[in-house]
Design a protein around this motif. Structure first.
Motif, PDB file in Angstrom:
ATOM      1  N   VAL A   1      32.514  11.967 -55.592  1.00 36.87           N
ATOM      2  CA  VAL A   1      32.490  13.412 -55.360  1.00 36.87           C
ATOM      3  C   VAL A   1      31.992  13.706 -53.947  1.00 36.87           C
ATOM      4  CG1 VAL A   1      31.458  15.592 -56.103  1.00 36.87           C
ATOM      5  CG2 VAL A   1      32.136  13.895 -57.803  1.00 36.87           C
ATOM      6  N   THR A   2      30.951  12.982 -53.536  1.00 40.26           N
ATOM      7  CA  THR A   2      30.416  13.148 -52.180  1.00 40.26           C
ATOM      8  C   THR A   2      31.467  12.795 -51.136  1.00 40.26           C
ATOM      9  OG1 THR A   2      28.244  12.502 -53.047  1.00 40.26           O
ATOM     10  CG2 THR A   2      28.493  12.538 -50.664  1.00 40.26           C
ATOM     11  N   GLN A   3      32.203  11.724 -51.389  1.00 37.51           N
ATOM     12  CA  GLN A   3      33.256  11.304 -50.462  1.00 37.51           C
ATOM     13  C   GLN A   3      34.375  12.341 -50.380  1.00 37.51           C
ATOM     14  OE1 GLN A   3      34.414   7.459 -51.941  1.00 37.51           O
ATOM     15  NE2 GLN A   3      32.461   6.498 -51.397  1.00 37.51           N
ATOM     16  N   GLN A   4      34.739  12.896 -51.519  1.00 38.05           N
ATOM     17  CA  GLN A   4      35.779  13.930 -51.540  1.00 38.05           C
ATOM     18  C   GLN A   4      35.350  15.160 -50.749  1.00 38.05           C
ATOM     19  OE1 GLN A   4      36.508  14.626 -55.692  1.00 38.05           O
ATOM     20  NE2 GLN A   4      37.686  12.743 -55.969  1.00 38.05           N
ATOM     21  N   ARG A   5      34.090  15.540 -50.917  1.00 32.55           N
ATOM     22  CA  ARG A   5      33.569  16.697 -50.182  1.00 32.55           C
ATOM     23  C   ARG A   5      33.555  16.434 -48.680  1.00 32.55           C
ATOM     24  NH1 ARG A   5      28.328  18.182 -54.014  1.00 32.55           N
ATOM     25  NH2 ARG A   5      29.521  18.987 -55.805  1.00 32.55           N
ATOM     26  N   GLN A   6      33.181  15.205 -48.313  1.00 32.76           N
ATOM     27  CA  GLN A   6      33.143  14.840 -46.906  1.00 32.76           C
ATOM     28  C   GLN A   6      34.540  14.867 -46.291  1.00 32.76           C
ATOM     29  OE1 GLN A   6      30.355  14.427 -45.204  1.00 32.76           O
ATOM     30  NE2 GLN A   6      31.481  14.085 -43.300  1.00 32.76           N
ATOM     31  N   LYS A   7      35.510  14.380 -47.039  1.00 32.77           N
ATOM     32  CA  LYS A   7      36.900  14.393 -46.560  1.00 32.77           C
ATOM     33  C   LYS A   7      37.401  15.818 -46.356  1.00 32.77           C
ATOM     34  CE  LYS A   7      38.432   9.962 -48.484  1.00 32.77           C
ATOM     35  NZ  LYS A   7      39.296   9.302 -49.508  1.00 32.77           N
ATOM     36  N   LYS A   8      37.044  16.703 -47.291  1.00 34.41           N
ATOM     37  CA  LYS A   8      37.450  18.105 -47.170  1.00 34.41           C
ATOM     38  C   LYS A   8      36.833  18.752 -45.936  1.00 34.41           C
ATOM     39  CE  LYS A   8      38.394  19.166 -52.022  1.00 34.41           C
ATOM     40  NZ  LYS A   8      37.961  19.947 -53.214  1.00 34.41           N
ATOM     41  N   LYS A   9      35.564  18.421 -45.680  1.00 34.23           N
ATOM     42  CA  LYS A   9      34.877  18.967 -44.502  1.00 34.23           C
ATOM     43  C   LYS A   9      35.544  18.490 -43.219  1.00 34.23           C
ATOM     44  CE  LYS A   9      30.217  19.680 -46.342  1.00 34.23           C
ATOM     45  NZ  LYS A   9      28.791  19.244 -46.267  1.00 34.23           N
ATOM     46  N   GLU A  10      35.843  17.196 -43.182  1.00 38.33           N
ATOM     47  CA  GLU A  10      36.486  16.625 -41.997  1.00 38.33           C
ATOM     48  C   GLU A  10      37.878  17.221 -41.791  1.00 38.33           C
ATOM     49  OE1 GLU A  10      36.446  12.438 -42.633  1.00 38.33           O
ATOM     50  OE2 GLU A  10      34.286  12.232 -42.246  1.00 38.33           O
ATOM     51  N   LYS A  11      38.584  17.420 -42.882  1.00 37.31           N
ATOM     52  CA  LYS A  11      39.932  17.988 -42.808  1.00 37.31           C
ATOM     53  C   LYS A  11      39.892  19.425 -42.286  1.00 37.31           C
ATOM     54  CE  LYS A  11      44.168  18.320 -45.544  1.00 37.31           C
ATOM     55  NZ  LYS A  11      44.769  18.137 -46.894  1.00 37.31           N
ATOM     56  N   SER A  12      38.966  20.215 -42.817  1.00 36.62           N
ATOM     57  CA  SER A  12      38.841  21.603 -42.369  1.00 36.62           C
ATOM     58  C   SER A  12      38.368  21.674 -40.920  1.00 36.62           C
ATOM     59  CB  SER A  12      37.868  22.363 -43.274  1.00 36.62           C
ATOM     60  OG  SER A  12      36.578  21.799 -43.213  1.00 36.62           O
ATOM     61  N   LYS A  13      37.521  20.729 -40.529  1.00 37.74           N
ATOM     62  CA  LYS A  13      37.038  20.679 -39.151  1.00 37.74           C
ATOM     63  C   LYS A  13      38.181  20.375 -38.188  1.00 37.74           C
ATOM     64  CE  LYS A  13      33.448  18.545 -36.298  1.00 37.74           C
ATOM     65  NZ  LYS A  13      32.379  17.507 -36.258  1.00 37.74           N
ATOM     66  N   LYS A  14      39.025  19.416 -38.570  1.00 37.05           N
ATOM     67  CA  LYS A  14      40.172  19.055 -37.728  1.00 37.05           C
ATOM     68  C   LYS A  14      41.160  20.212 -37.611  1.00 37.05           C
ATOM     69  CE  LYS A  14      40.111  14.046 -38.485  1.00 37.05           C
ATOM     70  NZ  LYS A  14      40.819  12.889 -39.119  1.00 37.05           N
TER      71      LYS A  14
ATOM     72  N   GLN B   1      39.800  22.791 -35.301  1.00 34.55           N
ATOM     73  CA  GLN B   1      39.905  22.322 -33.917  1.00 34.55           C
ATOM     74  C   GLN B   1      41.330  22.485 -33.390  1.00 34.55           C
ATOM     75  OE1 GLN B   1      38.445  18.296 -34.150  1.00 34.55           O
ATOM     76  NE2 GLN B   1      36.306  18.907 -33.858  1.00 34.55           N
ATOM     77  N   LYS B   2      42.305  22.197 -34.238  1.00 36.37           N
ATOM     78  CA  LYS B   2      43.707  22.362 -33.849  1.00 36.37           C
ATOM     79  C   LYS B   2      44.035  23.824 -33.568  1.00 36.37           C
ATOM     80  CE  LYS B   2      45.660  18.327 -36.211  1.00 36.37           C
ATOM     81  NZ  LYS B   2      46.539  17.875 -37.325  1.00 36.37           N
ATOM     82  N   LYS B   3      43.502  24.711 -34.390  1.00 34.97           N
ATOM     83  CA  LYS B   3      43.722  26.146 -34.197  1.00 34.97           C
ATOM     84  C   LYS B   3      43.133  26.613 -32.872  1.00 34.97           C
ATOM     85  CE  LYS B   3      43.973  27.525 -39.058  1.00 34.97           C
ATOM     86  NZ  LYS B   3      43.293  28.262 -40.161  1.00 34.97           N
ATOM     87  N   CYS B   4      41.951  26.099 -32.556  1.00 33.20           N
ATOM     88  CA  CYS B   4      41.297  26.459 -31.290  1.00 33.20           C
ATOM     89  C   CYS B   4      42.118  25.978 -30.096  1.00 33.20           C
ATOM     90  CB  CYS B   4      39.895  25.854 -31.235  1.00 33.20           C
ATOM     91  SG  CYS B   4      38.722  26.618 -32.368  1.00 33.20           S
ATOM     92  N   LEU B   5      42.673  24.777 -30.211  1.00 33.38           N
ATOM     93  CA  LEU B   5      43.504  24.230 -29.135  1.00 33.38           C
ATOM     94  C   LEU B   5      44.769  25.064 -28.937  1.00 33.38           C
ATOM     95  CD1 LEU B   5      43.219  20.391 -29.848  1.00 33.38           C
ATOM     96  CD2 LEU B   5      42.439  21.561 -27.785  1.00 33.38           C
ATOM     97  N   ARG B   6      45.377  25.471 -30.038  1.00 32.77           N
ATOM     98  CA  ARG B   6      46.580  26.302 -29.958  1.00 32.77           C
ATOM     99  C   ARG B   6      46.293  27.637 -29.283  1.00 32.77           C
ATOM    100  NH1 ARG B   6      48.524  25.345 -36.208  1.00 32.77           N
ATOM    101  NH2 ARG B   6      49.239  23.180 -35.964  1.00 32.77           N
ATOM    102  N   LYS B   7      45.165  28.226 -29.645  1.00 31.25           N
ATOM    103  CA  LYS B   7      44.784  29.506 -29.053  1.00 31.25           C
ATOM    104  C   LYS B   7      44.530  29.376 -27.559  1.00 31.25           C
ATOM    105  CE  LYS B   7      42.786  31.668 -33.170  1.00 31.25           C
ATOM    106  NZ  LYS B   7      41.536  32.175 -33.806  1.00 31.25           N
ATOM    107  N   SER B   8      43.843  28.286 -27.180  1.00 34.81           N
ATOM    108  CA  SER B   8      43.540  28.071 -25.762  1.00 34.81           C
ATOM    109  C   SER B   8      44.813  27.816 -24.954  1.00 34.81           C
ATOM    110  CB  SER B   8      42.579  26.894 -25.604  1.00 34.81           C
ATOM    111  OG  SER B   8      43.150  25.704 -26.114  1.00 34.81           O
ATOM    112  N   LYS B   9      45.785  27.126 -25.558  1.00 40.51           N
ATOM    113  CA  LYS B   9      47.060  26.863 -24.885  1.00 40.51           C
ATOM    114  C   LYS B   9      47.851  28.152 -24.680  1.00 40.51           C
ATOM    115  CE  LYS B   9      47.775  22.051 -26.282  1.00 40.51           C
ATOM    116  NZ  LYS B   9      48.592  21.128 -27.113  1.00 40.51           N
ATOM    117  N   LYS B  10      47.811  29.011 -25.690  1.00 45.80           N
ATOM    118  CA  LYS B  10      48.523  30.288 -25.594  1.00 45.80           C
ATOM    119  C   LYS B  10      47.930  31.165 -24.490  1.00 45.80           C
ATOM    120  CE  LYS B  10      50.214  30.631 -30.349  1.00 45.80           C
ATOM    121  NZ  LYS B  10      50.094  31.359 -31.635  1.00 45.80           N
ATOM    122  N   LYS B  11      46.607  31.147 -24.385  1.00 49.65           N
ATOM    123  CA  LYS B  11      45.936  31.948 -23.357  1.00 49.65           C
ATOM    124  C   LYS B  11      46.256  31.447 -21.956  1.00 49.65           C
ATOM    125  CE  LYS B  11      42.050  33.490 -26.176  1.00 49.65           C
ATOM    126  NZ  LYS B  11      40.573  33.401 -26.394  1.00 49.65           N
ATOM    127  N   SER B  12      46.311  30.104 -21.824  1.00 49.49           N
ATOM    128  CA  SER B  12      46.612  29.514 -20.513  1.00 49.49           C
ATOM    129  C   SER B  12      48.094  29.680 -20.167  1.00 49.49           C
ATOM    130  CB  SER B  12      46.225  28.038 -20.509  1.00 49.49           C
ATOM    131  OG  SER B  12      46.942  27.333 -21.513  1.00 49.49           O
TER     132      SER B  12
END
Length: 207
Positions: free
Chosen positions: A180-193, A196-207
């Motif tokens: 269960v702990t591993q599953q939660r950690q994977k979900k956190k890492e997935k949401s974090k990634k 991060q991808k969304k932030c990169l897309r936004k920064s690219k659009k602005k530039s």
């Protein structure tokens, strides 16, 4: 005749639960069942004097029920709000075994709880169970129960009027099992990634 037989079966199934709710006082096991918490957690609340009207009769705790048919718990001074049940139980209890945790305990000489118990939106983990009443074992090889049994294809289902008593090893490991702990950690890492991808897309659009 058939209709009357069906009603008789329903009456028999609900008799125990109705009797339990209609009583004015219950003991620790029944109170924990109604609140959907472990007996250990309830004993802590009793020690903290947070169970309204509870008193000891000889060696047993006697716990009064409120107008909704459940024990009344007072709020704590600190920490998050309690997640115990505050009204009559209506949902079935779903029980399934955590196979990966069993393997982990075997390989690492640990004793993490390997049984998941879910009532409504709340899930708990324990080492053993005592089901006081009938239950059914459900097997769906091609349709895993993702909503109630954590994706399990084989689980135990208990109707709400029957007490499911959770048991914990005195020398066991506590907290969420490793899988269960591993599953939660994977979900956190997935949401974090993904963030991060969304932030990169936004920064690219602005530039």
């Amino acid at each position: 005749m058939i209709g009357s037989k069906i009603f008789n079966i329903i009456d028999i199934r609900n008799k125990y639960y109705n009797d339990l709710v209609m009583t004015t006082e219950v003991r620790t096991t029944e109170a924990a069942f109604l609140l959907n918490i472990s007996t250990g957690r309830l004993r802590i609340l009793l020690q903290q004097n947070r169970v309204v009207g509870a008193y000891k009769f000889e060696r047993f705790w006697m716990i009064p029920l409120n107008s909704r048919g459940v024990p009344e718990i007072t709020s704590g001074r600190r920490g998050p709000q309690g997640t115990w049940n505050k009204a009559e139980r209506t949902g079935n209890t779903f029980v399934h075994v955590l196979r990966k945790t069993i393997d982990y305990n075997r390989d690492n000489k640990t004793s993490h709880p390997a049984i998941a118990v879910k009532v409504g939106g709340k899930k708990d983990y324990c080492h053993a169970l005592k089901i006081n009443g009938p239950c059914q074992i459900v097997y769906q090889p091609h349709q895993p129960n993702n909503s109630q049994a954590g994706g399990a294809r084989l689980w135990i289902e208990v109707e709400p009027q029957h007490i499911v008593e959770r048991i914990y090893f005195s020398d066991g490991d506590y907290g969420p099992p490793p899988e269960v702990t591993q599953q939660r950690q994977k979900k956190k890492e997935k949401s974090k990634k993904s963030s991060q991808k969304k932030c990169l897309r936004k920064s690219k659009k602005k530039s």
